[in-house]
Design an enzyme around this catalytic site. Structure first.
Site, mmCIF file in Angstrom:
data_model
loop_
_atom_site.group_PDB
_atom_site.id
_atom_site.type_symbol
_atom_site.label_atom_id
_atom_site.label_comp_id
_atom_site.label_asym_id
_atom_site.label_seq_id
_atom_site.Cartn_x
_atom_site.Cartn_y
_atom_site.Cartn_z
ATOM 1 C CB SER A 148 -0.963 -0.084 1.285
ATOM 2 O OG SER A 148 -1.956 1.012 1.177
ATOM 3 C CG ASP A 161 -6.403 0.675 -1.034
ATOM 4 O OD1 ASP A 161 -5.576 1.536 -0.989
ATOM 5 O OD2 ASP A 161 -6.459 -0.120 -0.223
ATOM 6 C CG ASP A 218 -3.046 4.038 -1.371
ATOM 7 O OD1 ASP A 218 -3.646 3.854 -2.606
ATOM 8 O OD2 ASP A 218 -3.190 3.206 -0.475
ATOM 9 C CG ASP A 253 -2.930 -0.485 -2.627
ATOM 10 O OD1 ASP A 253 -3.277 0.597 -2.089
ATOM 11 O OD2 ASP A 253 -3.700 -1.411 -1.765
#
Length: 453
Positions: free
Chosen positions: A101, A243, A239, A241
């Protein structure tokens, strides 16, 4: 049984150190394959972000799934919510995301989605962990799983995102999109471009090591400067990843997840589509709660973590929830948090109301909030039980009665203790946060000295 490896968002850690080693990833793929592969012909989808270590963990997980007799479909770099969506669309048994993340490149992690595109239940995670304690036994060669790449995964996800936008188009809008040199670096600019916006993309040159480095939702300076330099109507910060999403207004001011949640809930109230409670977390600013009281919108707080927000939403038949960090869930558009879709929902609200983002957030006034992340070694949760830390927290809480609040918690993803203080005056919040943080640092130092001896 208690879980040893799974945290609030899968398994995460420093690459090369337990549990994020190639040996563990191989065993994890096999263990998950044993759980997911009970149906003949079972397949899983595997996506990743742009970390260099993703190649290693992708190969190791693939080998583990093959040993358990499970087919693997490789998606390449794609946002976490894209994997969740495609897992459901492909009728796969599970989806796997290799990502840490918003963490730096030297961390990585593995998280899973069920065949419905949801986070795994505690029971399934515990079952996977039960296999990690067993010997790895391969299925016969003729039953081993194979691997293939899905070439049109990006295009399918782009169309899904565009379908979540109910407006006519984004023509006439100038956007700056910061993809954090992460998983959304290809798809995010295309989504906004194909909807008609004039897009300037930054953070789209990943080299395997620069993910989240000075860019994305954790470092907003570059996006703020770009919005002002290009005269953009909006800046979108994702960010690593993809999400999470934070926004930057045309004047360069940052709009956090609480303000985004306020905008989305009020827009749904205006259109008559809001149902159930809006769900934030214990970290949500008290100003958000006060704003919802004025609008007569029910509001509930969940524990930190999108899975807890999602659970509370479903329990109360709600559709909108999220975290201050920008992880926002719109169940009327997607089954999990999605940074691109979050931004599209805000743009939709701007278009339908004819208001700027600054005007949309003006109905909410945040209390000054100070958040300190105090690094600790070992289990961060243990520090919270130290007498000195408890005494400092109790003293601060007594002093804040009627004018603020303290939240002290161990991170579920990093070796840090988070100290959050809200108060009507920022100086009071800073002083209180530092007082508690000092007690945490002192307790951590004592523990490190004891371990060294």
């Amino acid at each position: 049984m208690s879980r040893q490896f799974f945290g609030t968002d899968g398994i995460r850690g420093r690459v090369g150190q337990a549990p994020m080693t190639p040996e563990f990833a191989l065993k994890l793929g096999w263990a998950a394959g044993c759980v997911f592969g009970r149906t003949p012909g079972a397949r899983v989808l595997v996506g990743k972000d742009t970390r260099r270590s993703g190649y290693l963990f992708e190969s190791a997980l693939e080998a583990g799934f093959a040993a358990a007799g499970v087919e693997t479909c490789l998606l390449g770099p794609l946002p976490t919510p894209a994997v969740a969506y495609l897992t459901r669309a492909y009728r796969a048994r599970a989806g796997v995301v290799i990502s840490a993340s918003h963490n730096p490149h030297f961390d990585n992690g593995v998280k899973f989605f069920s065949g419905e595109g949801d986070k795994l239940s505690d029971a399934v995670e515990e079952e996977i962990e039960s296999y990690l304690g067993r010997d790895l036994n391969c299925v016969p060669p003729e039953a081993m799983g194979r691997a293939r790449r899905i070439d049109d995964a990006q295009g399918r996800y782009i169309e899904f995102c565009k379908g979540a936008f109910a407006g006519e188009s984004l023509r006439g809008l100038k956007l700056v999109v910061d993809c954090a040199n992460g998983a959304a670096y290809r798809v995010a600019p295309l989504v906004f471009d194909e909807l008609g916006a004039q897009v300037t993309a930054i953070g789209v040159s990943p080299n395997g090591l620069n993910i989240n480095e000075g860019c994305g939702s954790t470092h907003l300076d570059a996006l703020q400067a770009a919005v002002l330099a290009h005269g953009a109507d909006l800046g979108v910060a994702l960010d690593g990843d993809g999400d999470r999403c934070l926004l930057v207004r045309a004047d360069g001011a940052v709009v956090d997840g609480d303000e985004i949640l306020f905008v989305l809930a009020r827009e749904r109230q205006r259109t008559g589509s809001l149902r159930g409670p809006v769900v934030g977390t214990v970290m949500s600013n008290f100003g958000l709660e006060r704003a919802f009281v004025e609008l007569d919108i029910p509001f509930e707080r969940a524990a930190v973590g999108d899975r807890h927000v999602l659970e509370r939403l479903r329990a109360g038949n709600g559709i909108v929830g999220g975290e201050t960090s920008g992880h926002t869930i719109c169940l009327d558009r997607a089954r999990t948090g999605d940074g691109i879709i979050t931004a599209l929902q805000v743009l939709e609200a701007m278009a339908s109301s004819g208001q700027t983002l600054a005007q949309l957030v003006s109905g909410m006034s945040k209390l000054p909030q100070v958040l300190l992340n105090v690094p600790v070694s070992g289990r961060a949760r243990d520090v919270l039980d130290v007498a000195g830390v408890r005494a400092a927290a109790e003293a601060v809480e007594a002093n804040l009665v009627g004018r603020g609040r303290l939240l002290l918690r161990a991170s579920g993803t990093e070796p840090v203790v988070r100290v959050m203080v809200e108060a009507t005056e920022r100086t009071v919040a800073i002083e209180a946060a530092e007082q508690v943080a000092d007690s945490v640092r002192a307790a951590a130092a004592v523990r490190e000295t004891a371990v060294a001896i």
